[in-house]
Design an enzyme around this catalytic site. Structure first.
Site, short mmCIF file in Angstrom:
data_model
loop_
_atom_site.label_atom_id
_atom_site.label_comp_id
_atom_site.label_asym_id
_atom_site.label_seq_id
_atom_site.Cartn_x
_atom_site.Cartn_y
_atom_site.Cartn_z
N SER A 1 9.57 -0.42 -39.89
CA SER A 1 8.88 0.17 -41.04
C SER A 1 9.87 0.37 -42.19
CB SER A 1 8.29 1.53 -40.66
OG SER A 1 7.84 2.21 -41.82
N TYR B 1 9.57 9.48 -36.69
CA TYR B 1 9.03 8.11 -36.88
C TYR B 1 10.10 7.21 -37.50
CZ TYR B 1 5.78 4.47 -38.59
OH TYR B 1 5.12 3.28 -38.86
P1 NAD Z 1 -3.31 1.30 -35.81
O1 NAD Z 1 -3.37 2.75 -35.48
O2 NAD Z 1 -4.48 0.65 -36.46
O3 NAD Z 1 -2.93 0.45 -34.51
C1 NAD Z 1 -1.96 0.87 -33.59
C2 NAD Z 1 -2.45 0.54 -32.19
O4 NAD Z 1 -1.44 0.92 -31.24
C3 NAD Z 1 -3.73 1.30 -31.79
O5 NAD Z 1 -4.73 0.36 -31.40
C4 NAD Z 1 -3.31 2.17 -30.63
O6 NAD Z 1 -4.30 2.35 -29.65
C5 NAD Z 1 -2.12 1.36 -30.09
N1 NAD Z 1 -1.27 2.18 -29.23
C6 NAD Z 1 -0.88 3.48 -29.40
N2 NAD Z 1 -0.16 3.89 -28.35
C7 NAD Z 1 -0.07 2.83 -27.50
C8 NAD Z 1 0.55 2.65 -26.22
N3 NAD Z 1 1.23 3.65 -25.61
N4 NAD Z 1 0.42 1.43 -25.63
C9 NAD Z 1 -0.27 0.44 -26.22
N5 NAD Z 1 -0.87 0.56 -27.41
C10 NAD Z 1 -0.78 1.75 -28.04
O7 NAD Z 1 -2.03 1.14 -36.73
P2 NAD Z 1 -1.42 -0.06 -37.63
O8 NAD Z 1 -1.24 0.49 -38.98
O9 NAD Z 1 -2.14 -1.34 -37.42
O10 NAD Z 1 0.04 -0.12 -36.98
C11 NAD Z 1 0.58 -1.22 -36.30
C12 NAD Z 1 2.09 -1.09 -36.31
O11 NAD Z 1 2.58 -1.19 -37.65
C13 NAD Z 1 2.63 0.25 -35.78
O12 NAD Z 1 3.79 0.01 -35.01
C14 NAD Z 1 2.99 1.01 -37.04
O13 NAD Z 1 3.98 1.97 -36.81
C15 NAD Z 1 3.49 -0.12 -37.91
N6 NAD Z 1 3.49 0.16 -39.34
C16 NAD Z 1 2.33 0.47 -39.98
C17 NAD Z 1 2.37 0.76 -41.33
C18 NAD Z 1 1.13 1.13 -42.09
O14 NAD Z 1 1.26 1.56 -43.23
N7 NAD Z 1 -0.05 0.94 -41.53
C19 NAD Z 1 3.59 0.74 -42.02
C20 NAD Z 1 4.74 0.42 -41.33
C21 NAD Z 1 4.68 0.11 -39.99
#
Ligand code: NAD
Length: 252
Positions: free
Chosen positions: A143, A158
């Site tokens: 991130s 985080y």
């Molecule tokens: P999201 O919440 O839509 O999806 C995350 C998924 O991870 C969910 O389906 C959840 O059930 C799953 N999850 C949680 N704990 C888990 C576990 N123990 N085992 C397996 N699956 C698990 O979020 P997103 O925004 O699509 O995020 C995806 C990735 O991108 C994450 O790693 C997040 O940190 C990263 N990210 C997101 C953003 C943003 O702005 N959305 C920015 C930087 C990084």
């Protein structure tokens, strides 16, 4: 269309979230000829997501990335059924908008376990198969918070978990390059998904938008496209890298 992942088996963690980065990535990889493995915490949700993508070249396997036995079992199930594992996208992640003094031991464990421990366990689960094949590509979802010390939504734990992923990614890239396995990371900025759980206020949005040169928030497709590049042979000489997907929010 040029099929960039034809006949590849690609596992995507955290892929069942309906508006998430993981599902968009699975859809795009499928369009590019891959067999995609949807993994997430709940089997029925994995199956629903898989069915919404296609009835062929998709597999649904529940896997809690914080549980080593669950990761090993998922990888074995995929290999036993499909005979190869070519790509792993470590996408599962959770966040919490806390400040340093508010972080409890449980908060710390929840957030670092899913991102950092989960990346290690899932990578350990697939790497023996990739070593045997002498090929593979792993992409890790860090991130912009890792690079600039948060200040967007997620708390310091985080930022720490995501920064840890960047170090782990480079160390693994060094170790497995000799087996023709590439390991890279991405640093998304603010991408519109449900991860913020409705806690991103209009004020926060306005302030963040003012810092983004491309003048928009990221979309899941922006991240999926970068995963596609890193997963495919287009990135054949790229390993140990971290690509930014942040609209210019952070430059260095
Ligand atoms: P999201 O919440 O839509 O999806 C995350 C998924 O991870 C969910 O389906 C959840 O059930 C799953 N999850 C949680 N704990 C888990 C576990 N123990 N085992 C397996 N699956 C698990 O979020 P997103 O925004 O699509 O995020 C995806 C990735 O991108 C994450 O790693 C997040 O940190 C990263 N990210 C997101 C953003 C943003 O702005 N959305 C920015 C930087 C990084």
């Amino acid at each position: 269309m040029n099929m960039l992942l034809k006949d590849k088996v690609c596992i995507i963690t955290g892929a069942a979230s309906p508006r998430g980065i993981g599902k968009a990535t699975a859809q795009l990889f499928h369009e590019h000829g891959a067999t995609v493995v949807i993994t997430d915490l709940v089997q029925s949700e994995c199956e629903e997501t898989a069915a919404s993508i296609s009835d062929e070249r998709v597999m649904a396997v529940a896997c809690d990335v914080t549980d080593k036995a669950s990761c090993d079992a998922a990888a074995k199930q995929v290999f036993d059924k499909l005979g190869q594992i070519d790509v792993l996208i470590n996408n599962a992640g959770i966040t919490q908008p806390l400040k340093t003094l508010e972080i409890t031991p449980e908060n710390y464990e929840q957030v670092t376990d899913v991102s950092l421990r989960g990346m290690l366990y899932m990578s350990q689960a697939v790497l023996p198969y990739m070593v045997e094949q002498r090929s593979g590509s792993i992409v890790n979802t860090a991130s912009v918070s890792a690079q600039r010390g948060g200040g967007i939504f997620g708390g310091p734990h985080y930022s720490a978990a995501k920064a840890g992923m960047l170090g782990l990614s480079k160390a693994m890239a060094r170790e497995f390059g000799g087996y023709n396995i590439r390991i890279n990371s991405v640093n998304p900025g603010l991408i519109l998904t449900d991860i913020t759980g409705g806690k991103l206020t209009d004020d926060m949005r306005k302030n963040i938008l003012a810092t983004i040169p491309l003048n928009r928030f990221g979309e899941v497709q922006d991240v999926a496209n970068t995963f596609l590049f890193l997963a495919s042979d287009l990135a054949s000489y790229t390993t140990g890298a971290a690509l930014d997907i942040n609209g210019g929010m952070h430059m260095y």
